[in-house]
Design an enzyme around this catalytic site. Structure first.
Site, PDB file in Angstrom:
ATOM      1  N   ASP A  92      30.754 -11.703  10.494  1.00  0.00           N
ATOM      2  CA  ASP A  92      30.251 -10.286  10.722  1.00  0.00           C
ATOM      3  C   ASP A  92      30.562  -9.348   9.843  1.00  0.00           C
ATOM      4  O   ASP A  92      29.531  -8.411   9.670  1.00  0.00           O
ATOM      5  CB  ASP A  92      30.698  -9.806  12.106  1.00  0.00           C
ATOM      6  CG  ASP A  92      30.478 -10.827  13.208  1.00  0.00           C
ATOM      7  OD1 ASP A  92      30.952 -11.818  13.570  1.00  0.00           O
ATOM      8  OD2 ASP A  92      29.167 -10.906  13.830  1.00  0.00           O
ATOM      9  N   ARG A 111      26.752  -2.227  18.287  1.00  0.00           N
ATOM     10  CA  ARG A 111      27.842  -3.058  17.981  1.00  0.00           C
ATOM     11  C   ARG A 111      28.533  -2.576  16.715  1.00  0.00           C
ATOM     12  O   ARG A 111      27.911  -2.552  15.537  1.00  0.00           O
ATOM     13  CB  ARG A 111      27.302  -4.545  17.981  1.00  0.00           C
ATOM     14  CG  ARG A 111      26.820  -4.929  19.298  1.00  0.00           C
ATOM     15  CD  ARG A 111      26.682  -6.358  19.421  1.00  0.00           C
ATOM     16  NE  ARG A 111      27.846  -7.225  19.550  1.00  0.00           N
ATOM     17  CZ  ARG A 111      27.965  -8.500  19.377  1.00  0.00           C
ATOM     18  NH1 ARG A 111      27.207  -9.229  19.125  1.00  0.00           N
ATOM     19  NH2 ARG A 111      29.126  -9.084  19.590  1.00  0.00           N
ATOM     20  N   ASN A 114      35.302 -12.604  11.794  1.00  0.00           N
ATOM     21  CA  ASN A 114      34.404 -13.393  12.563  1.00  0.00           C
ATOM     22  C   ASN A 114      34.769 -13.352  13.998  1.00  0.00           C
ATOM     23  O   ASN A 114      35.907 -12.834  14.447  1.00  0.00           O
ATOM     24  CB  ASN A 114      34.181 -14.672  11.663  1.00  0.00           C
ATOM     25  CG  ASN A 114      33.199 -15.360  12.305  1.00  0.00           C
ATOM     26  OD1 ASN A 114      31.979 -15.130  12.523  1.00  0.00           O
ATOM     27  ND2 ASN A 114      33.542 -16.819  12.713  1.00  0.00           N
ATOM     28  N   LYS A 115      34.185 -14.293  14.868  1.00  0.00           N
ATOM     29  CA  LYS A 115      34.231 -14.344  16.337  1.00  0.00           C
ATOM     30  C   LYS A 115      35.883 -14.457  16.367  1.00  0.00           C
ATOM     31  O   LYS A 115      36.199 -15.470  15.915  1.00  0.00           O
ATOM     32  CB  LYS A 115      33.567 -15.578  16.986  1.00  0.00           C
ATOM     33  CG  LYS A 115      33.478 -15.712  18.090  1.00  0.00           C
ATOM     34  CD  LYS A 115      33.460 -14.637  19.129  1.00  0.00           C
ATOM     35  CE  LYS A 115      32.021 -14.025  18.696  1.00  0.00           C
ATOM     36  NZ  LYS A 115      31.964 -12.471  19.808  1.00  0.00           N
ATOM     37  N   GLY A 152      24.856 -12.535  16.759  1.00  0.00           N
ATOM     38  CA  GLY A 152      25.039 -13.185  15.472  1.00  0.00           C
ATOM     39  C   GLY A 152      24.416 -11.865  14.512  1.00  0.00           C
ATOM     40  O   GLY A 152      23.611 -11.451  14.678  1.00  0.00           O
TER      41      GLY A 152
HETATM   42  O1  MRU Z   1      29.460 -11.677  19.408  1.00  0.00           O
HETATM   43  P1  MRU Z   1      28.547 -12.473  18.443  1.00  0.00           P
HETATM   44  O2  MRU Z   1      28.021 -13.688  19.200  1.00  0.00           O
HETATM   45  O3  MRU Z   1      27.343 -11.731  17.979  1.00  0.00           O
HETATM   46  O4  MRU Z   1      29.154 -13.109  17.469  1.00  0.00           O
HETATM   47  C1  MRU Z   1      28.710 -13.943  16.349  1.00  0.00           C
HETATM   48  C2  MRU Z   1      29.755 -14.324  15.234  1.00  0.00           C
HETATM   49  O5  MRU Z   1      30.895 -14.173  15.567  1.00  0.00           O
HETATM   50  C3  MRU Z   1      29.058 -15.190  14.270  1.00  0.00           C
HETATM   51  O6  MRU Z   1      29.832 -16.181  13.696  1.00  0.00           O
HETATM   52  C4  MRU Z   1      28.612 -14.335  13.177  1.00  0.00           C
HETATM   53  O7  MRU Z   1      27.815 -13.167  13.633  1.00  0.00           O
HETATM   54  C5  MRU Z   1      28.114 -14.989  11.928  1.00  0.00           C
HETATM   55  S1  MRU Z   1      26.352 -15.147  12.376  1.00  0.00           S
HETATM   56  C6  MRU Z   1      25.578 -16.054  11.047  1.00  0.00           C
END
Ligand code: MRU
Length: 356
Positions: A236, A88, A246-247, A46
């Site tokens: 992100d 990352r 985003n994801k 996140g």
């Molecule tokens: O791969 P991740 O679990 O780190 O991805 C997280 C996301 O895509 C969240 O939606 C994003 O980081 C926003 S968190 C407030």
């Protein structure tokens, strides 16, 4: 509310998110390499949460340094900055937090080395505390868009676990609940790492917010039946033109929302906005191990041995699909995010102005 990460007795302590929801296990890191490893392996994930972890990793690195003067200290801490930044690539919060720690370090060059170490810990803890306050502000702005009786769709996990606390996409939900609104949430399971199923569903149940878990493929069918009133997701990295990374799967949700005339909101602390890049095309997209797709949690294989895999961890949703970006400073139409100024606009019937 679950505590995602903290600095306790000289260690960085985080809830191990790879073990949730089966067991609640805390991981203690006493060197920065362990923090970097935890970020890479998604034990903490996140965007805001990994920014906080990176800052605390720097504070940890500082503790082990023996240096005669400030310049020696800076030289010895540099590898920790390099390692944290390499963990990352997509979430800009890591870079943001590291830049803040570096600026802080440079502005304290006259301090004694032992004091500098303490100050870096304090600064990393401040980043954590501020994040929670920022999310609360996002919640106050965003709650206006949730009406009594609504069903809110969310994707991945942008909840407490993805931040220092409160979440970004979940903050409007938590505030709406405090305001006595009755609403429910639909959580996309979010293949392949299942942050929606494992983390969002768990968190919302802990908070007493009604939640229904769906497979990612189900959202469109529910929208067609009129069963979703709005979507709120996190980010992100958001570019200056309002494009949002985003994801993976977020873009699909946004396009579906547009087709069904459903407002699509992005909850974004300013630390997730990369004002240095003009568009989402320039956002680096992380590609993760093929085993995340071919195996269920590194165990049960669900695809033929040797199959070619494309495992993009994120996608970019163009600004045109986004109704508003909700920040701690107010809600903005995506095209206004570059100026952080949209005095007194109306978004989905809600009048928004910037609060000083
Ligand atoms: O791969 P991740 O679990 O780190 O991805 C997280 C996301 O895509 C969240 O939606 C994003 O980081 C926003 S968190 C407030």
């Amino acid at each position: 509310m679950v505590k995602t990460i903290d600095w306790i007795d000289g260690k960085v302590v985080m809830i191990d998110q790879t073990r949730l929801p089966i067991e609640v296990v805390y991981l203690e890191c006493d060197n920065y390499g362990e923090v970097a490893d935890a970020i890479r392996k998604l034990r903490i994930r996140g965007a805001p949460a990994i920014g906080i972890a990176a800052a605390m990793g720097i504070a940890l690195a500082a503790q082990g340094i023996h240096a005669a003067d400030f310049d020696g200290f800076v030289r010895k801490i540099e590898p920790a900055f390099v390692m944290m930044l390499s963990t990352r690539p997509t979430a800009v919060n890591i870079r943001w937090a590291l830049e803040r720690m570096r600026t802080f370090l440079r502005s304290h060059k006259d301090e004694k080395i032992e004091r500098l170490k303490e100050l870096l810990v304090e600064e990393s803890k401040r980043i954590l505390e501020e994040d929670v306050k920022i999310n609360r502000e996002i919640g106050r702005w965003g709650a206006q868009f949730i009406k009594d009786g609504d069903t809110v769709l969310t994707h991945c996990n942008a909840g407490s676990l993805a931040t220092g606390g409160y979440g970004t996409a979940t903050a409007p939900m938590l505030v709406a609940k405090e305001q006595g609104k009755r609403f429910s949430v639909i959580a996309d399971e979010t293949r392949p790492v299942l942050q929606g199923a494992r983390l969002t569903a768990w968190e919302l149940m802990e908070e007493g917010i009604p939640v229904t878990l769906i497979t990612d493929n189900t959202a469109g069918a529910l929208m067609k039946k009129g069963m979703i009133n709005l979507a709120i997701v996190g980010t992100d990295r958001t570019a200056r033109n309002g494009d949002v990374a985003n994801k993976i799967g977020t873009y699909t949700v946004a396009v579906l929302c547009k087709e069904h005339d459903i407002p699509f909101y992005v909850a974004a602390p300013l630390s997730s906005i990369d004002f240095s890049i003009p568009s989402g095309d320039l956002i680096p997209i992380e590609e993760r191990d093929s085993e995340e797709v071919t195996n269920v949690f590194g165990k049960c294989r669900i695809a033929p041995e040797g199959v070619k895999v494309c495992n993009l961890a994120f996608d970019v949703t163009p600004a045109k699909y986004i109704t508003a970006i909700i920040t701690e400073k107010g809600a903005f139409k995506p095209e206004d995010i570059k100026e952080l100024s949209c005095p007194d606009v109306e978004i989905e019937g809600v009048r928004i102005s910037i609060r000083k």
